[in-house]
Design an enzyme around this catalytic site. Structure first.
Site, mmCIF file in Angstrom:
data_model
loop_
_atom_site.group_PDB
_atom_site.id
_atom_site.type_symbol
_atom_site.label_atom_id
_atom_site.label_comp_id
_atom_site.label_asym_id
_atom_site.label_seq_id
_atom_site.Cartn_x
_atom_site.Cartn_y
_atom_site.Cartn_z
ATOM 1 N N HIS A 44 9.458 -3.503 3.410
ATOM 2 C CA HIS A 44 9.030 -3.711 2.013
ATOM 3 C C HIS A 44 10.249 -3.949 1.125
ATOM 4 O O HIS A 44 10.220 -4.796 0.235
ATOM 5 C CB HIS A 44 8.316 -2.463 1.469
ATOM 6 C CG HIS A 44 7.038 -2.120 2.150
ATOM 7 N ND1 HIS A 44 6.890 -0.988 2.915
ATOM 8 C CD2 HIS A 44 5.844 -2.752 2.180
ATOM 9 C CE1 HIS A 44 5.647 -0.933 3.376
ATOM 10 N NE2 HIS A 44 4.993 -1.989 2.944
ATOM 11 N N MET A 95 0.856 -1.189 0.000
ATOM 12 C CA MET A 95 0.000 0.000 0.000
ATOM 13 C C MET A 95 0.893 1.240 0.000
ATOM 14 O O MET A 95 0.484 2.312 0.433
ATOM 15 C CB MET A 95 -0.923 -0.011 1.211
ATOM 16 C CG MET A 95 -1.884 -1.204 1.172
ATOM 17 S SD MET A 95 -3.407 -0.951 2.089
ATOM 18 C CE MET A 95 -2.785 -0.690 3.720
ATOM 19 N N LEU A 139 6.666 2.947 1.494
ATOM 20 C CA LEU A 139 7.635 1.852 1.582
ATOM 21 C C LEU A 139 8.713 2.116 2.630
ATOM 22 O O LEU A 139 9.209 3.227 2.764
ATOM 23 C CB LEU A 139 8.304 1.645 0.214
ATOM 24 C CG LEU A 139 7.363 1.305 -0.949
ATOM 25 C CD1 LEU A 139 8.168 1.026 -2.217
ATOM 26 C CD2 LEU A 139 6.466 0.130 -0.621
ATOM 27 N N GLN A 167 -2.602 -12.387 7.795
ATOM 28 C CA GLN A 167 -2.822 -12.073 6.370
ATOM 29 C C GLN A 167 -2.119 -13.113 5.482
ATOM 30 O O GLN A 167 -2.700 -13.634 4.529
ATOM 31 C CB GLN A 167 -2.291 -10.672 6.078
ATOM 32 C CG GLN A 167 -2.180 -10.336 4.599
ATOM 33 C CD GLN A 167 -1.812 -8.894 4.351
ATOM 34 O OE1 GLN A 167 -2.643 -8.018 4.476
ATOM 35 N NE2 GLN A 167 -0.571 -8.611 3.978
ATOM 36 N N ASP A 191 2.565 -9.466 8.996
ATOM 37 C CA ASP A 191 1.122 -9.662 8.868
ATOM 38 C C ASP A 191 0.875 -11.167 8.781
ATOM 39 O O ASP A 191 0.484 -11.687 7.729
ATOM 40 C CB ASP A 191 0.608 -8.936 7.630
ATOM 41 C CG ASP A 191 0.821 -7.440 7.738
ATOM 42 O OD1 ASP A 191 0.270 -6.837 8.667
ATOM 43 O OD2 ASP A 191 1.565 -6.870 6.919
HETATM 44 O O1 PAF Z 1 -0.084 -5.840 3.603
HETATM 45 C C1 PAF Z 1 -0.502 -4.885 2.921
HETATM 46 O O2 PAF Z 1 0.159 -3.846 2.764
HETATM 47 C C2 PAF Z 1 -1.865 -4.989 2.264
HETATM 48 O O3 PAF Z 1 -2.780 -5.653 3.076
HETATM 49 C C3 PAF Z 1 -1.810 -5.631 0.857
HETATM 50 C C4 PAF Z 1 -1.378 -7.083 0.923
HETATM 51 C C5 PAF Z 1 -0.868 -4.842 -0.026
HETATM 52 C C6 PAF Z 1 -3.205 -5.600 0.228
HETATM 53 O O4 PAF Z 1 -3.670 -4.290 0.078
#
Ligand code: PAF
Length: 289
Positions: free
Chosen positions: A38, A31, A34, A160, A157
């Protein structure tokens, strides 16, 4: 490096490269905003694939009505410079209107990928209803647009990552999901785009989160296997004015279900809110046990 905004432009660019040269495609969904966390995924993606794509999109469907969608940091120019330096081939930076159609903006509803209720409505999903449906939906769209061979996600995450792996398996997406280690500051704080909201004081408070995890790991390594003991120890680090634990849980890595005794690979997860200025900043972190 190209910056592409429209899904169809990205599709044709990738198809051109893939078909003519049979190249592999790696994707790092982000998102934006960065940071070095990232960048560790991006560098791995660049190394392991012929074409490295970074998506930079603040996805509205994964934010609840009272969350920070509007004020989430948007730093495309800086992000693109970092990507270019890291050897990325394409930054995909669509507008919300490129990803969701008029129906969504009119009715606030769209076609969603919804993993099973019990998987998405615990841990982070408990306080963020609909969050993981939004995440899976955007990630599924990105997989379909890019037809990537590999996609890279951070282990910070953890829930996720677990849910995305399940989605890929359940829906037969033809790609490999690669989980990458958490990147921390020298003092232990896990890197997060939301750390930019922290003041010096609230950053100090936030440090208790990683310290709680490190202490639990230390006890686990010394032979303590009862989840309750490890959780109570972690909680004692979070009982501070200005810090509010949302959850401290231990789940099995294989299915993300709670365990009482750590006799299989597990992960301790924490979500906590830190007072910073007038706001409460929600941070997450975890450690594998
Ligand atoms: O982890 C993130 O930054 C977001 O949840 C993702 C995987 C880019 C989805 O928008």
């Amino acid at each position: 490096m190209k910056i592409i905004h429209k899904p169809n432009d990205l599709r044709s660019e990738i198809e051109k490269l893939k078909n003519t040269k049979g190249l592999s495609v790696g994707l790092v969904p982000t998102m934006g905003a960065l940071h070095d966390g990232h960048l560790s995924l991006i560098k791995k993606c660049v190394k392991e694939n012929d074409i490295a794509i970074v998506s930079d999109f603040v996805n509205p469907t994964q934010f609840g009505p009272n969350e920070d969608y509007a004020k989430y940091p948007r730093t495309l120019e800086k992000d693109s410079a970092l990507c270019s330096e890291a050897g990325v081939d394409i930054v995909f930076a669509p507008a919300p209107e490129d990803i969701y159609d008029e129906y969504y903006f009119k009715h606030k509803e769209t076609t969603l990928i919804c993993p099973p209720y019990d998987v998405v409505n615990k841990l982070c999903g408990k306080s963020r209803p609909g969050h993981f449906d939004g995440v899976c939906t955007i990630v599924g769209k990105l997989f379909n647009i890019t037809k990537c061979n590999r996609a890279y996600f951070g282990k910070k995450d953890a829930q996720q990552l677990f849910i995305i792996k399940k989605m890929v398996k359940d829906l037969y997406f033809d790609l490999e999901i690669i989980g990458c280690p958490i990147v921390r500051e020298e003092d232990g704080l896990a890197l997060s785009s939301r750390n930019t909201y922290l003041t010096a004081e609230s950053r100090n408070l936030a440090l208790n989160i990683s310290q709680a995890l490190f202490k639990a790991k230390e006890l686990f390594d010394k032979g303590i296997k009862e989840a309750d003991t490890l959780i109570d120890t972690a909680l004692s680090y979070l009982e501070k004015p200005g810090l509010e634990a949302e959850y401290v849980e231990i789940v099995a890595q294989e299915n993300f279900e709670k365990i009482d005794t750590l006799n299989k690979k597990a992960v301790m997860l924490i979500a906590a809110k830190v007072d910073s200025h007038e706001a409460k900043i929600r941070l997450i972190d975890n450690i594998e046990l």
